[in-house]
Design a protein around this motif. Sequence first.
Motif, PDB file in Angstrom:
ATOM      1  N   LEU A 239      60.340  70.570 -74.328  1.00 26.95           N
ATOM      2  CA  LEU A 239      61.099  71.971 -75.523  1.00 26.95           C
ATOM      3  C   LEU A 239      59.416  72.974 -74.913  1.00 26.95           C
ATOM      4  O   LEU A 239      58.131  72.200 -74.545  1.00 26.95           O
ATOM      5  N   ASN A 240      59.621  73.826 -75.546  1.00 24.69           N
ATOM      6  CA  ASN A 240      59.047  74.749 -75.547  1.00 24.69           C
ATOM      7  C   ASN A 240      58.594  74.772 -76.898  1.00 24.69           C
ATOM      8  O   ASN A 240      59.191  75.610 -77.672  1.00 24.69           O
ATOM      9  N   TYR A 241      57.633  74.151 -77.422  1.00 20.01           N
ATOM     10  CA  TYR A 241      58.161  73.552 -78.560  1.00 20.01           C
ATOM     11  C   TYR A 241      55.771  74.068 -78.587  1.00 20.01           C
ATOM     12  O   TYR A 241      55.110  73.904 -77.857  1.00 20.01           O
ATOM     13  N   GLN A 242      56.089  74.648 -80.175  1.00 21.01           N
ATOM     14  CA  GLN A 242      54.243  75.285 -80.632  1.00 21.01           C
ATOM     15  C   GLN A 242      54.320  74.930 -82.028  1.00 21.01           C
ATOM     16  O   GLN A 242      55.475  75.196 -82.328  1.00 21.01           O
ATOM     17  N   ALA A 243      53.370  74.361 -82.694  1.00 20.24           N
ATOM     18  CA  ALA A 243      52.869  73.972 -84.227  1.00 20.24           C
ATOM     19  C   ALA A 243      52.040  74.893 -84.454  1.00 20.24           C
ATOM     20  O   ALA A 243      51.492  75.214 -83.856  1.00 20.24           O
TER      21      ALA A 243
ATOM     22  N   MET B  92      47.929  84.135 -85.488  1.00 16.71           N
ATOM     23  CA  MET B  92      49.567  84.924 -84.827  1.00 16.71           C
ATOM     24  C   MET B  92      49.114  85.592 -82.853  1.00 16.71           C
ATOM     25  O   MET B  92      50.272  85.857 -82.729  1.00 16.71           O
ATOM     26  N   ARG B  93      48.057  86.172 -82.379  1.00 19.69           N
ATOM     27  CA  ARG B  93      47.644  86.104 -81.314  1.00 19.69           C
ATOM     28  C   ARG B  93      48.138  84.896 -80.611  1.00 19.69           C
ATOM     29  O   ARG B  93      49.161  85.656 -79.561  1.00 19.69           O
ATOM     30  N   ARG B  94      48.306  83.622 -81.048  1.00 18.71           N
ATOM     31  CA  ARG B  94      48.505  82.452 -80.126  1.00 18.71           C
ATOM     32  C   ARG B  94      50.141  82.314 -79.837  1.00 18.71           C
ATOM     33  O   ARG B  94      50.239  82.373 -79.508  1.00 18.71           O
ATOM     34  N   VAL B  95      50.493  83.022 -81.061  1.00 20.37           N
ATOM     35  CA  VAL B  95      52.170  82.820 -81.903  1.00 20.37           C
ATOM     36  C   VAL B  95      52.685  84.365 -80.933  1.00 20.37           C
ATOM     37  O   VAL B  95      53.596  83.685 -80.282  1.00 20.37           O
ATOM     38  N   PHE B  96      52.475  85.428 -80.724  1.00 23.29           N
ATOM     39  CA  PHE B  96      52.795  85.716 -80.140  1.00 23.29           C
ATOM     40  C   PHE B  96      53.132  85.378 -78.936  1.00 23.29           C
ATOM     41  O   PHE B  96      53.860  86.079 -78.366  1.00 23.29           O
ATOM     42  N   ASP B  97      51.493  85.032 -78.340  1.00 28.57           N
ATOM     43  CA  ASP B  97      51.598  84.896 -76.964  1.00 28.57           C
ATOM     44  C   ASP B  97      52.216  83.432 -76.751  1.00 28.57           C
ATOM     45  O   ASP B  97      53.736  83.775 -75.126  1.00 28.57           O
ATOM     46  N   PHE B  98      52.459  82.533 -77.305  1.00 31.12           N
ATOM     47  CA  PHE B  98      53.654  81.717 -76.938  1.00 31.12           C
ATOM     48  C   PHE B  98      54.877  82.217 -76.977  1.00 31.12           C
ATOM     49  O   PHE B  98      56.223  81.890 -76.052  1.00 31.12           O
TER      50      PHE B  98
END
Length: 602
Positions: free
Chosen positions: A514-518, A532-538
């Motif tokens: 799965l393309n998953y990130q917590a 938020m930078r990590r989330v945008f990148d993800f």
Amino acid sequence: MNQIDSSLCACNSGLTPESCCQMDMAAAAAADVPATLHGDAEAAASALRSGDRERAEGLAIDVLESAPLHVPALRTLASVRLDQKRQNAAAVLLERIVGEEPTDYWAVSKLALLELGRQQHLKAEAHARQALRLAPTNPQSHNLMGVALTQTGKAAAGEYHHRKALELSGKRIPMVLSNLALNLKNQGRMQEARELYREAVAAEPMNRQSLLGWAQLEEADRNLDRAKELLDRVEEVSAPTPATRQTRAAIFGREGRADEALAILDAEEQRPLRPIELMERGRLLDRTGRYDEAWEAFLAGKRRAVEMGSQTYLREQARGLAEQLQQFFARERVDILPRAGVRSDVAQPIFILGFPRSGTTLLEQSLSVSPEITAGDELPVVHEIVATMPRLLASPHEYPGALAELWMGDKRDELDSLRDFYLQRARQRGLMGGEARLFTDKMPLNEVHLGLIGLIFPRAPLVHMIRHPLDIMVSAMSNFFTHGGFCGSQLETAAEHLVLSNTLVTHYRKVMDLNYQAVRYEDVVDDQEATMRRVFDFVGVAFDPRALSFEENVRYARTASYAQVTEKLYDRSRYRYRHYLKHLEPALPILEPLIEAWGYEV
């Protein structure tokens, strides 16, 4: 104080239990009805028409004690109970009429309205659909359907029915205009909604429903002074009501005037507060540091809602589904299931996963500052697919067993059909226009169906918002939500369902790629930019610095936390559970394994 007659049915219909909720249905259906009872039933209806409600009630009860399924007598008694606002009794009687005569438009439409008033929106939608089937050219049927769909999160479809009601009536009916305005507000189309309220109030300046709806729109749109002006106009039309008091208290709460807001809610101690007022009172007490009183208000609000007919946790259904999902989505099965293809011609979803009140709205508000991402809010489409899967896949089995059809050679491509069904629903909600190439779906507890999502959208970003479980519990107790099989009705059941849903997430991640990130809520608070930078990148979108000022995002967040996400990032909700630790003790044994698994501590 009036004493309840213990010889009568608990539903408060006025009938004995044997002629009401404890009747022998088969015997009642088979019984012969003496001709004299038909005359008595007509006399009861005549008395009601002439305004003699007491005589109508007595005659109808006499008929129903002998013939509990006599529809004309049921109609008369139901009408009396509706007039008396004895909602539970009226619902029981109306349901009995509909059971006997499913094509009785009066009973079906009244039942839909009653369930809307009781906040039983899914029941209301089912009855509204039947009313529309019975009277497809009746403007009232379309208006009723529009209200029901708006309340169940299908605002685009609801808008169609409100506009159809106006078209069929040939008039700009203020009530329908106000309902359409509320619908557009729920879609975030604030200026369009404002113009409709203005039109409705111009047509009927003394209509308190339109004025109050307009005031609530202005409160949601941060125009607090204008909201207060409109509330003043409402109270010029009629005396303050629970709805106006609750709205004014909400405004004062947003202005930081918690003590004044509490004074408004406590103004009439002799009147029992409604569930929504009790919860608002609890949140205000929380803001003033009166935590024990706040918790008591939260519990009282939950109890009062159940007393008024709200559903409690559907434990067996939730556990049964979880067991079926774990059995079906086993590694050896998942490996041989096909995956839907990825479309590049339309916007694609980002699934923001998480328990209600875990910070998903904060995350969506931050992401949707980017022109590449449209906020979809809580899309019920995955649940629609689950409910209709046997039909969509022409399977004799319910979900998840219906997915076994995908092993058939002539069904290998059916996941593409499910994908397109989802995208079509998103298009109907206006999420496919403009320059955005992604849209968010933050329906709470979509993670229960993470296996299905992974089959339909194998590359979709799955962003799971997690938060200290005890903080989630405080938020769950201080708000109403129906997600998770009504688990939020009690502390222990909310904890139970949080653990159940996370057990499924863990299972899916073991058996599927799965393309998953917590994402931790606390990390957003502690180090907003890096997180938020990590989330945008993800999700594959360039970081937009405006995400750090998400409160300036002018869109209306159509969830319970709409007010919080218009404030700057604050940390008062982080580890808020510490104020309530003694009250949370019943949930600790349930949550301790999850607290440890997520890396938190008490």
